[in-house]
Design a protein around this motif. Structure first.
Motif, PDB file in Angstrom:
ATOM      1  N   THR A 147       0.839  -1.190   0.000  1.00  0.00           N
ATOM      2  CA  THR A 147       0.000   0.000   0.000  1.00  0.00           C
ATOM      3  C   THR A 147       0.885   1.256   0.000  1.00  0.00           C
ATOM      4  O   THR A 147       2.033   1.212   0.438  1.00  0.00           O
ATOM      5  CB  THR A 147      -0.907   0.014   1.242  1.00  0.00           C
ATOM      6  OG1 THR A 147      -0.132  -0.280   2.412  1.00  0.00           O
ATOM      7  CG2 THR A 147      -2.021  -1.019   1.111  1.00  0.00           C
ATOM      8  N   PRO A 148       0.358   2.375  -0.493  1.00  0.00           N
ATOM      9  CA  PRO A 148       1.140   3.614  -0.504  1.00  0.00           C
ATOM     10  C   PRO A 148       1.505   4.123   0.886  1.00  0.00           C
ATOM     11  O   PRO A 148       2.404   4.943   1.018  1.00  0.00           O
ATOM     12  CB  PRO A 148       0.233   4.605  -1.234  1.00  0.00           C
ATOM     13  CG  PRO A 148      -0.692   3.763  -2.034  1.00  0.00           C
ATOM     14  CD  PRO A 148      -0.916   2.533  -1.227  1.00  0.00           C
ATOM     15  N   VAL A 149       0.794   3.657   1.903  1.00  0.00           N
ATOM     16  CA  VAL A 149       1.130   3.982   3.282  1.00  0.00           C
ATOM     17  C   VAL A 149       1.730   2.746   3.942  1.00  0.00           C
ATOM     18  O   VAL A 149       1.164   1.652   3.872  1.00  0.00           O
ATOM     19  CB  VAL A 149      -0.098   4.454   4.080  1.00  0.00           C
ATOM     20  CG1 VAL A 149       0.228   4.574   5.572  1.00  0.00           C
ATOM     21  CG2 VAL A 149      -0.601   5.788   3.548  1.00  0.00           C
ATOM     22  N   CYS A 150       2.874   2.932   4.571  1.00  0.00           N
ATOM     23  CA  CYS A 150       3.539   1.908   5.360  1.00  0.00           C
ATOM     24  C   CYS A 150       3.510   2.361   6.816  1.00  0.00           C
ATOM     25  O   CYS A 150       3.858   3.507   7.109  1.00  0.00           O
ATOM     26  CB  CYS A 150       4.982   1.726   4.883  1.00  0.00           C
ATOM     27  SG  CYS A 150       5.993   0.616   5.883  1.00  0.00           S
ATOM     28  N   ILE A 151       3.119   1.488   7.714  1.00  0.00           N
ATOM     29  CA  ILE A 151       3.041   1.865   9.116  1.00  0.00           C
ATOM     30  C   ILE A 151       4.392   1.622   9.793  1.00  0.00           C
ATOM     31  O   ILE A 151       4.934   0.512   9.766  1.00  0.00           O
ATOM     32  CB  ILE A 151       1.935   1.077   9.843  1.00  0.00           C
ATOM     33  CG1 ILE A 151       0.568   1.415   9.222  1.00  0.00           C
ATOM     34  CG2 ILE A 151       1.953   1.382  11.330  1.00  0.00           C
ATOM     35  CD1 ILE A 151       0.177   2.874   9.328  1.00  0.00           C
ATOM     36  N   PRO A 207       7.631   4.459  17.187  1.00  0.00           N
ATOM     37  CA  PRO A 207       6.966   4.943  18.400  1.00  0.00           C
ATOM     38  C   PRO A 207       6.498   3.820  19.321  1.00  0.00           C
ATOM     39  O   PRO A 207       6.413   4.011  20.534  1.00  0.00           O
ATOM     40  CB  PRO A 207       5.773   5.742  17.853  1.00  0.00           C
ATOM     41  CG  PRO A 207       6.160   6.113  16.460  1.00  0.00           C
ATOM     42  CD  PRO A 207       6.969   4.956  15.964  1.00  0.00           C
ATOM     43  N   LEU A 208       6.199   2.646  18.758  1.00  0.00           N
ATOM     44  CA  LEU A 208       5.689   1.536  19.557  1.00  0.00           C
ATOM     45  C   LEU A 208       6.772   0.886  20.400  1.00  0.00           C
ATOM     46  O   LEU A 208       6.485   0.074  21.277  1.00  0.00           O
ATOM     47  CB  LEU A 208       5.035   0.480  18.653  1.00  0.00           C
ATOM     48  CG  LEU A 208       3.817   0.952  17.863  1.00  0.00           C
ATOM     49  CD1 LEU A 208       3.268  -0.182  17.018  1.00  0.00           C
ATOM     50  CD2 LEU A 208       2.739   1.493  18.805  1.00  0.00           C
ATOM     51  N   GLY A 260       4.714   6.714  11.258  1.00  0.00           N
ATOM     52  CA  GLY A 260       4.788   6.095  12.569  1.00  0.00           C
ATOM     53  C   GLY A 260       3.501   6.311  13.349  1.00  0.00           C
ATOM     54  O   GLY A 260       2.909   7.390  13.294  1.00  0.00           O
ATOM     55  N   VAL A 261       3.080   5.282  14.079  1.00  0.00           N
ATOM     56  CA  VAL A 261       1.853   5.378  14.873  1.00  0.00           C
ATOM     57  C   VAL A 261       2.143   4.935  16.305  1.00  0.00           C
ATOM     58  O   VAL A 261       3.053   4.151  16.550  1.00  0.00           O
ATOM     59  CB  VAL A 261       0.708   4.534  14.284  1.00  0.00           C
ATOM     60  CG1 VAL A 261       0.344   5.023  12.882  1.00  0.00           C
ATOM     61  CG2 VAL A 261       1.074   3.055  14.242  1.00  0.00           C
ATOM     62  N   SER A 262       1.342   5.430  17.231  1.00  0.00           N
ATOM     63  CA  SER A 262       1.565   5.121  18.640  1.00  0.00           C
ATOM     64  C   SER A 262       0.326   4.596  19.344  1.00  0.00           C
ATOM     65  O   SER A 262       0.386   4.252  20.522  1.00  0.00           O
ATOM     66  CB  SER A 262       2.062   6.376  19.375  1.00  0.00           C
ATOM     67  OG  SER A 262       1.110   7.433  19.240  1.00  0.00           O
ATOM     68  N   THR A 285      -6.784   7.954  11.729  1.00  0.00           N
ATOM     69  CA  THR A 285      -6.336   9.322  11.498  1.00  0.00           C
ATOM     70  C   THR A 285      -5.483   9.409  10.240  1.00  0.00           C
ATOM     71  O   THR A 285      -5.631  10.342   9.437  1.00  0.00           O
ATOM     72  CB  THR A 285      -5.523   9.826  12.707  1.00  0.00           C
ATOM     73  OG1 THR A 285      -6.358   9.820  13.874  1.00  0.00           O
ATOM     74  CG2 THR A 285      -5.004  11.235  12.476  1.00  0.00           C
ATOM     75  N   THR A 286      -4.581   8.456  10.073  1.00  0.00           N
ATOM     76  CA  THR A 286      -3.720   8.448   8.887  1.00  0.00           C
ATOM     77  C   THR A 286      -4.545   8.290   7.621  1.00  0.00           C
ATOM     78  O   THR A 286      -4.290   8.974   6.611  1.00  0.00           O
ATOM     79  CB  THR A 286      -2.680   7.314   9.000  1.00  0.00           C
ATOM     80  OG1 THR A 286      -1.868   7.551  10.160  1.00  0.00           O
ATOM     81  CG2 THR A 286      -1.801   7.247   7.767  1.00  0.00           C
TER      82      THR A 286
END
Length: 326
Positions: free
Chosen positions: A27-31, A35-36, A288-290, A297-298
């Motif tokens: 996907t065009p977004v990589c997580i 932060p985790l 990055g996600v937390s 949200t992304t």
């Protein structure tokens, strides 16, 4: 400073696209999972294990099929937390791409071939898998020269051997300095490159690297589209870019961009993310996600409608000086 490469409508953030010549689709977004790992000294907040694992569960159940981590995130805690979820799930889900990175020894700085083999072994054990689709050589600029990295017995040779043995699927290079990344891409060894903080609303240093990656069929993965938070919170709440002190001219540029975005009723973060997503040379963008809610949200930021004229207005405020990170 409008670039013909970026005059495109943003893609569906959940679509699948070819990951260079690897045969993988992402996907065009990589997580991103830094932060985790819970590194309060870097991010200013802690992330407990339950919250981290819930976030990983949300990633696996969400619209994005690409997860990025590293051996040294939080001393290995990011991989351990991912591994706990993968064990419950019975391994990496079909169609999901997990990427991690071989790191130098955190204590000695050793980045020899032997250290790379140990790094990969540590990652596989933490993740609870015997194979990962994508393995990067991470931040060599801090530990070895290009010549040392490519020398017989060095880290690149070790990664190639691991790939040939089927322990890892594909090889990538991840780092900061653009010209160094171009040298690694030019070897033909790597099928993907991560570059961070250098292709954003306020920093366009990576342009030549993007062009070279496309010409060689190498996937370009754009890290840190928010510059470490400045392009989300604004320069007064977050005055540092890429976690380092930044010239006032950059902060002024971001203030102007934030004002222009507000005039169009667009969050600055949406423009920052879509700047990367809309460039066809960028295969995927690491966010990055937390916490679990950040997945939604992304997705919302990635799909916020943005009028074409906003991009031209934002370009007027891009700092003209190049190379201010490298």
């Amino acid at each position: 400073m409008t670039d013909d490469h970026t005059r495109h409508v943003s893609p569906d953030p959940a679509e699948r696209r070819a990951f260079g010549r690897t045969g993988l689709t992402v996907t065009p977004v990589c997580i991103g999972t830094s932060p985790l790992a819970s590194m309060p000294a870097l991010y200013g907040y802690a992330v407990g294990q339950d919250r981290a694992e819930s976030t990983i569960e949300a990633v696996l159940d969400g619209p994005f099929n690409f997860l990025d981590t590293s051996n040294n995130y939080g001393g290995g805690s990011a991989e351990l937390r991912i591994g706990a979820v993968l064990r419950r799930r019975g391994g990496i889900p079909d169609g999901f791409v997990l990427a991690t990175k071989a790191d130098a020894d955190p204590d000695s700085g050793d980045f020899s071939g032997e250290r790379v083999r140990r790094s990969v072994e540590e990652s596989l054990e933490r993740l609870g898998v015997d194979h990962v689709p994508m393995m990067y050589l991470h931040d060599p600029e801090y530990h070895v020269t290009f010549e040392e990295a490519m020398a017989p017995g060095g880290p690149v040779e070790a990664l190639v051997a691991l790939r040939d043995a089927g322990v890892v699927g594909h090889l990538g290079i991840a780092g900061g300095p653009v010209e160094l990344m171009r040298r690694f891409v030019g070897t033909g060894v790597f099928e993907a490159v991560i570059n961070h903080n250098r292709w954003t609303l306020v920093n366009r240093e990576a342009g030549p690297l993007l062009d070279e990656a496309v010409a060689r069929g190498v996937a370009f993965v754009n890290g840190a589209p928010y510059g470490g938070g400045m392009l989300v919170k604004g320069p007064d709440a977050q005055p540092r870019y890429a976690y380092r002190d930044t010239d006032e001219s950059v902060r002024d540029a971001v203030r102007s961009m934030r004002r222009v975005c507000a005039d169009h009723d667009v969050p600055l973060a949406a423009a920052a993310l879509q700047f990367s997503l809309r460039d066809p040379r960028v295969t995927s963008t690491i966010v990055g996600v937390s916490e679990p809610a950040r997945i939604r949200t992304t997705l919302d930021l990635a799909t916020t409608p943005i009028a074409p004229e906003l991009w031209d207005e934002l370009d007027q405020y891009t700092p003209s000086s190049g190379g201010w990170l490298d």
